[in-house]
Design a protein around this motif. Structure first.
Motif, PDB file in Angstrom:
ATOM      1  N   LEU A   1       0.836  -1.194   0.000  1.00 51.99           N
ATOM      2  CA  LEU A   1       0.000   0.000   0.000  1.00 51.99           C
ATOM      3  C   LEU A   1       0.873   1.248   0.000  1.00 51.99           C
ATOM      4  CD1 LEU A   1      -2.720   1.490   0.261  1.00 51.99           C
ATOM      5  CD2 LEU A   1      -2.482   1.243   2.757  1.00 51.99           C
ATOM      6  N   VAL A   2       0.612   2.124  -0.949  1.00 48.91           N
ATOM      7  CA  VAL A   2       1.290   3.413  -0.998  1.00 48.91           C
ATOM      8  C   VAL A   2       0.242   4.504  -0.859  1.00 48.91           C
ATOM      9  CG1 VAL A   2       2.729   4.981  -2.340  1.00 48.91           C
ATOM     10  CG2 VAL A   2       3.111   2.503  -2.482  1.00 48.91           C
ATOM     11  N   THR A   3       0.429   5.347   0.127  1.00 48.91           N
ATOM     12  CA  THR A   3      -0.481   6.462   0.379  1.00 48.91           C
ATOM     13  C   THR A   3       0.208   7.755  -0.014  1.00 48.91           C
ATOM     14  OG1 THR A   3      -1.514   5.266   2.213  1.00 48.91           O
ATOM     15  CG2 THR A   3      -1.845   7.653   2.125  1.00 48.91           C
ATOM     16  N   VAL A   4      -0.493   8.569  -0.776  1.00 58.00           N
ATOM     17  CA  VAL A   4       0.036   9.883  -1.147  1.00 58.00           C
ATOM     18  C   VAL A   4      -0.637  10.929  -0.266  1.00 58.00           C
ATOM     19  CG1 VAL A   4       0.327  11.592  -2.972  1.00 58.00           C
ATOM     20  CG2 VAL A   4       0.450   9.143  -3.509  1.00 58.00           C
ATOM     21  N   SER A   5       0.156  11.539   0.587  1.00 57.28           N
ATOM     22  CA  SER A   5      -0.389  12.519   1.527  1.00 57.28           C
ATOM     23  C   SER A   5       0.743  13.377   2.079  1.00 57.28           C
ATOM     24  CB  SER A   5      -1.109  11.814   2.671  1.00 57.28           C
ATOM     25  OG  SER A   5      -1.536  12.739   3.644  1.00 57.28           O
ATOM     26  N   SER A   6       0.421  14.603   2.376  1.00 53.08           N
ATOM     27  CA  SER A   6       1.420  15.491   2.968  1.00 53.08           C
ATOM     28  C   SER A   6       1.463  15.345   4.486  1.00 53.08           C
ATOM     29  CB  SER A   6       1.117  16.947   2.597  1.00 53.08           C
ATOM     30  OG  SER A   6      -0.203  17.282   2.970  1.00 53.08           O
TER      31      SER A   6
END
Lengths: 111, 121
Positions: B116-121
């Protein structure tokens, strides 16, 4: 790239047979045996079930079978079991590699 | 029996580059087959990203082509995925797969467990 259309959900009772359709166009499903099928349980990687539309890889139960009519491919599961409850995906993948598409997936519920 | 294992950061910031590695065991990448990457956003269906042959020939999904690079390192028996300029829409489980071919068709026949790869700041 054209999309492959699958029903969102199907259901059946243990012991029954169900069929999941995968509708494409004359350029993919209709022209060649480009369709493969996958089973995916929640939180797990997809499992390879069918290739070239009708062939089963070794180790896959003969309760799973594939067929094609016109621009529609189908996956039939016979003798439905509780463990068959999962999501199922079709995939069209020509050897050129330039046109690869998955169907939207079908959730199978075993009642 | 071939086994595939994805690895890489689970969190990537928006606009940065997502980088994943798939380590293959039980089969030498240089021996043949196509190798591919597929992703699945949470609660959604499978999406083909692209594939590569041992020769280095690559095939990418047209809508991702400008941002994707797939490569192989035969010395490490690994394939890699780089996806640039990521946004929240790139949040997904990423799978690597060995792709078999016969007749006119190919098919992802062996899959990694996914990461799982989450894109978030």
């Amino acid at each position: 790239q054209s999309a492959l259309t699958q029903p969102a959900s199907v259901s059946g009772s243990p012991g029954q047979s169900i069929t999941i359709s995968c509708t494409g166009t004359s350029s993919d499903v209709g022209s060649y045996d480009l369709i493969s099928w996958y089973q995916q349980h929640p939180g797990k990687a997809p499992k390879f079930l069918i290739f070239e539309g009708t062939k089963r890889p070794s180790g896959v139960s003969n309760r799973f079978s594939g067929s094609k009519s016109g621009n529609t491919a189908s996956l039939t599961i016979s003798g439905l079991q509780a463990e068959d409850e999962a999501d199922y995906y079709c995939c069209s993948y020509a050897q050129s590699g330039t046109s690869v598409v998955f169907g939207g997936g079908t959730k199978l519920t075993v009642l | 029996q071939v086994q595939l294992q994805e690895s890489g950061p689970g969190l990537v910031k928006p606009s940065e580059t997502l980088s994943l590695t798939c380590t293959v065991s039980g089969y030498s990448i240089s021996s043949g087959y196509f190798w591919g990457w597929i992703r699945q956003p949470p609660g959604k269906g499978l999406e083909w990203i692209g594939s590569i042959y041992r020769s280095g020939s690559t095939y990418y999904k047209p809508s991702l082509k400008s941002r994707v690079t797939i490569s192989v390192d035969t010395s490490k028996n690994q394939l890699s995925l780089k996806l640039s300029s990521v946004t929240a829409a790139d949040t997904a489980v990423y799978y690597c797969a060995r792709v078999g071919c016969s007749g006119n068709s190919c098919y992802p026949e062996s899959w990694g467990q996914g990461t799982l790869v989450t894109v978030s700041s």
